[in-house]
Write a protein that holds these residues in place. Sequence first.
Motif, mmCIF file in Angstrom:
data_model
loop_
_atom_site.group_PDB
_atom_site.id
_atom_site.type_symbol
_atom_site.label_atom_id
_atom_site.label_comp_id
_atom_site.label_asym_id
_atom_site.label_seq_id
_atom_site.Cartn_x
_atom_site.Cartn_y
_atom_site.Cartn_z
ATOM 1 N N GLY A 1 0.813 -1.208 0.000
ATOM 2 C CA GLY A 1 0.000 0.000 0.000
ATOM 3 C C GLY A 1 0.844 1.255 0.000
ATOM 4 O O GLY A 1 2.062 1.229 -0.184
ATOM 5 N N LEU A 2 0.177 2.352 0.233
ATOM 6 C CA LEU A 2 0.836 3.643 0.303
ATOM 7 C C LEU A 2 1.613 3.742 1.619
ATOM 8 O O LEU A 2 1.101 3.395 2.672
ATOM 9 C CB LEU A 2 -0.233 4.743 0.248
ATOM 10 N N THR A 3 2.831 4.205 1.557
ATOM 11 C CA THR A 3 3.649 4.321 2.761
ATOM 12 C C THR A 3 3.468 5.699 3.392
ATOM 13 O O THR A 3 2.903 6.612 2.792
ATOM 14 C CB THR A 3 5.141 4.127 2.450
ATOM 15 N N GLY B 1 2.366 9.193 1.480
ATOM 16 C CA GLY B 1 1.160 9.909 1.868
ATOM 17 C C GLY B 1 1.428 11.316 2.346
ATOM 18 O O GLY B 1 0.602 12.217 2.173
ATOM 19 N N LEU B 2 2.578 11.524 2.964
ATOM 20 C CA LEU B 2 2.907 12.854 3.474
ATOM 21 C C LEU B 2 3.415 13.816 2.401
ATOM 22 O O LEU B 2 3.294 15.023 2.555
ATOM 23 C CB LEU B 2 3.954 12.761 4.585
ATOM 24 N N GLY B 3 3.999 13.296 1.335
ATOM 25 C CA GLY B 3 4.550 14.249 0.382
ATOM 26 C C GLY B 3 4.866 13.753 -1.008
ATOM 27 O O GLY B 3 4.808 14.529 -1.958
ATOM 28 N N ASN B 4 5.217 12.489 -1.180
ATOM 29 C CA ASN B 4 5.642 12.037 -2.499
ATOM 30 C C ASN B 4 4.530 12.140 -3.543
ATOM 31 O O ASN B 4 4.758 12.652 -4.639
ATOM 32 C CB ASN B 4 6.167 10.601 -2.438
ATOM 33 N N VAL B 5 3.350 11.658 -3.205
ATOM 34 C CA VAL B 5 2.232 11.748 -4.145
ATOM 35 C C VAL B 5 1.799 13.208 -4.288
ATOM 36 O O VAL B 5 1.526 13.689 -5.392
ATOM 37 C CB VAL B 5 1.053 10.857 -3.696
ATOM 38 N N PHE B 6 1.752 13.921 -3.176
ATOM 39 C CA PHE B 6 1.339 15.326 -3.157
ATOM 40 C C PHE B 6 2.186 16.163 -4.119
ATOM 41 O O PHE B 6 1.665 16.852 -5.003
ATOM 42 C CB PHE B 6 1.457 15.853 -1.720
ATOM 43 N N PHE C 1 1.442 4.135 -9.112
ATOM 44 C CA PHE C 1 2.463 5.034 -8.566
ATOM 45 C C PHE C 1 3.751 4.261 -8.272
ATOM 46 O O PHE C 1 4.853 4.799 -8.406
ATOM 47 C CB PHE C 1 1.944 5.707 -7.288
ATOM 48 N N HIS C 2 3.626 3.006 -7.892
ATOM 49 C CA HIS C 2 4.799 2.190 -7.559
ATOM 50 C C HIS C 2 5.446 1.528 -8.778
ATOM 51 O O HIS C 2 6.601 1.098 -8.710
ATOM 52 C CB HIS C 2 4.413 1.101 -6.561
#
Length: 191
Positions: free
Chosen positions: A43-45, A49-54, A127-128
């Motif tokens: 899943g999302l790490t 979640g805090l910044g990479n996708v953002f 995303f991965h």
Amino acid sequence: MPTESTPVVKPQIFHLDKWMDRAALLVVLIFLVSGILTLPRYGLTWDEGLGNVFFGERYYFYLTTFQEKYLDVRTNLAATRDLPLDLFLSPYREHPYVYPPLADTVSAASMHLLSYNLKWMDPVDAFHLPKVLLSTLFLWVLYRFFARRAGRPAALLGLLFLSLSPRFWGEMHFNPKDIPETVFFGLTVMA
């Protein structure tokens, strides 16, 4: 006794070099297929979640539209675009220097293409995916590099060790920084 006109024939019993190259290619292909098939198990790490996708999405949108509003971290992208992952509440949204832009942008592009546009994959898996592809490419380049310098048996053994390493395998699926940096530094050293 051979004369100058008689060609010297070297015995080729096993064609060991071709066999090892094919075995290495098989290992790399198995690594790629199993890496893609196991993407849904990760899943999302926390970092993602805090910044990479953002930030990845912001850079992706900026590079595809050249609208400066996407670089403004105060703009809530989920409110202005139909995005399933709303990560605007991240406390790190004003710290872009913490997150690597290149890997995140490529991952965001993969997410938008393969998930949102083509609907082939889950957004997190898409995303991965670039990290799985990058790891696979790195394994093949690493084998080819060391096959010429250390010999095919040592290169194949190294390929097996790295491809079966639990740390490399796990990081390949969800670590947004370490795998791209490993590949970049590894290719730099080989160059």
